[in-house]
Design a protein around this motif. Sequence first.
Motif, PDB file in Angstrom:
ATOM      1  N   ILE A 183      -4.674  53.720  16.081  1.00 50.08           N
ATOM      2  CA  ILE A 183      -3.560  53.699  15.124  1.00 50.08           C
ATOM      3  C   ILE A 183      -3.430  55.049  14.421  1.00 50.08           C
ATOM      4  O   ILE A 183      -2.346  55.628  14.360  1.00 50.08           O
ATOM      5  N   SER A 184      -4.550  55.556  13.934  1.00 53.93           N
ATOM      6  CA  SER A 184      -4.491  56.794  13.152  1.00 53.93           C
ATOM      7  C   SER A 184      -4.060  57.975  14.001  1.00 53.93           C
ATOM      8  O   SER A 184      -3.470  58.925  13.503  1.00 53.93           O
ATOM      9  N   GLU A 185      -4.335  57.914  15.290  1.00 56.34           N
ATOM     10  CA  GLU A 185      -3.926  59.018  16.172  1.00 56.34           C
ATOM     11  C   GLU A 185      -2.487  58.857  16.667  1.00 56.34           C
ATOM     12  O   GLU A 185      -1.948  59.757  17.317  1.00 56.34           O
ATOM     13  N   ASN A 186      -1.910  57.706  16.402  1.00 57.90           N
ATOM     14  CA  ASN A 186      -0.519  57.455  16.823  1.00 57.90           C
ATOM     15  C   ASN A 186       0.214  56.673  15.733  1.00 57.90           C
ATOM     16  O   ASN A 186       0.695  55.566  15.970  1.00 57.90           O
ATOM     17  N   ILE A 187       0.304  57.267  14.568  1.00 61.84           N
ATOM     18  CA  ILE A 187       0.853  56.525  13.432  1.00 61.84           C
ATOM     19  C   ILE A 187       2.297  56.126  13.656  1.00 61.84           C
ATOM     20  O   ILE A 187       2.683  54.994  13.380  1.00 61.84           O
ATOM     21  N   ASP A 188       3.126  57.030  14.135  1.00 63.30           N
ATOM     22  CA  ASP A 188       4.532  56.702  14.324  1.00 63.30           C
ATOM     23  C   ASP A 188       4.707  55.633  15.399  1.00 63.30           C
ATOM     24  O   ASP A 188       5.411  54.634  15.192  1.00 63.30           O
TER      25      ASP A 188
ATOM     26  N   GLN B 286       0.730  51.734   7.441  1.00 62.71           N
ATOM     27  CA  GLN B 286       1.693  51.804   6.342  1.00 62.71           C
ATOM     28  C   GLN B 286       1.277  52.783   5.255  1.00 62.71           C
ATOM     29  O   GLN B 286       2.109  53.279   4.502  1.00 62.71           O
ATOM     30  N   TRP B 287      -0.001  52.993   5.118  1.00 63.25           N
ATOM     31  CA  TRP B 287      -0.444  53.824   3.991  1.00 63.25           C
ATOM     32  C   TRP B 287      -1.369  54.965   4.410  1.00 63.25           C
ATOM     33  O   TRP B 287      -1.571  55.912   3.654  1.00 63.25           O
ATOM     34  N   TYR B 288      -1.944  54.892   5.617  1.00 66.68           N
ATOM     35  CA  TYR B 288      -2.849  55.962   6.029  1.00 66.68           C
ATOM     36  C   TYR B 288      -2.108  57.293   6.204  1.00 66.68           C
ATOM     37  O   TYR B 288      -1.073  57.349   6.855  1.00 66.68           O
TER      38      TYR B 288
END
Lengths: 195, 195
Positions: free
Chosen positions: A94-99, A164-166
């Motif tokens: 998730i963090s590596e592909n936030i969009d 949503q918030w990271y």
Amino acid sequence: MEILERPTRKQQIEERATMLFKTKGYAASSMRDLAQILGIEAASLYSHIKSKEEILQKICFKMANAFFLAIEQVNETTPEQQLEAAIKVHFKMISENIDASAVFFNEWRHMSEPYLSEFLAMRTRYEQFFMEIIHQGIKQGQFRVIDEKFAMMTILSSINWTHQWYRPTGKMSMDEIGDHLSELLINGLIKTRNK
Amino acid sequence: MEILERPTRKQQIEERATMLFKTKGYAASSMRDLAQILGIEAASLYSHIKSKEEILQKICFKMANAFFLAIEQVNETTPEQQLEAAIKVHFKMISENIDASAVFFNEWRHMSEPYLSEFLAMRTRYEQFFMEIIHQGIKQGQFRVIDEKFAMMTILSSINWTHQWYRPTGKMSMDEIGDHLSELLINGLIKTRNK
DNA sequence: CCTACCGATCGGTAGG
DNA sequence: CCTACCGATCGGTAGG
């Protein structure tokens, strides 16, 4: 060679569309919006893509495959270690592909059949992976007895909501968040802590 | 008197719109869709409402107020008891308003200013309520030391996601889910369990 | 990648 | 609550 690293127009379209769909939502994003971002006419998009929905499908299924690839590399032995690793690797994707994650979680329902059903089937299979770990943990007495689907949903939703918030620029690093997530969630599940 | 209990046309519109927005999303829902559900012409809707967005605003702010009203009744003394009560009451509001909750969580961004800013301000204030409980819990040594915003987000997202899978007809009752949620989430936060 | 354009649908209004 | 209708915008195509 540099020319190999430059993204193709198609990749550019997908990338910008991902950001656009995340910000405005799929239904409220128009092909003219997307074209404007890329500095071309809306009609020109169709030289590279087949339809608006095709872009959404690409984003959603690419992300789904990324999640599977990541979780299949979890090879720890005990359920507790497996769950910890699964939580961390899931958050890492998730963090590596936030969009793309935001689109994956919020816009999938705008896909038409048969893509929608296939997507939901993949999601269910992925959830089964987590449920099996929890099942084994309960069976082996490491986790407290709890409804397995409920525990899986509670854990996954905590991780999923991070999109949503990271922020990569926030005060917590990616690794720290992964650590804290697994600690907060697992230690709420472990039966014999401090024993 | 029966006539007092019958919902007004305006209430009917809002109710059906809530279900429609939940299912299709706000942007993809047309006023003609809504009118058809109610068995009237689209133009007739405007005798009762001012605009499509007005309906969304009503749904979102009504839900926001409901959350505040609920949480203000938490009057336990220790942070642990407060957090448990807050989690339960927050979930209770969601489970009693599943459709409106879904719209509240997924469609709020389609509001225009100044409503959007006001909504986000309310959400932040609400989150502060949870953060303050966590803050006190850490300060008093009941909760482990952890980033307060991170803990709040992790907890709230678990509860908020229940609107995606909770069904009143499921095998777990509302009270059971509330109990399990607070147990799973809090016992991951308590420092001195089993001591 | 552009110009020119299509039919369909959108939220909403006028007037009754 | 309806008929009749508005201008704007939608996803997408034809042809170059």
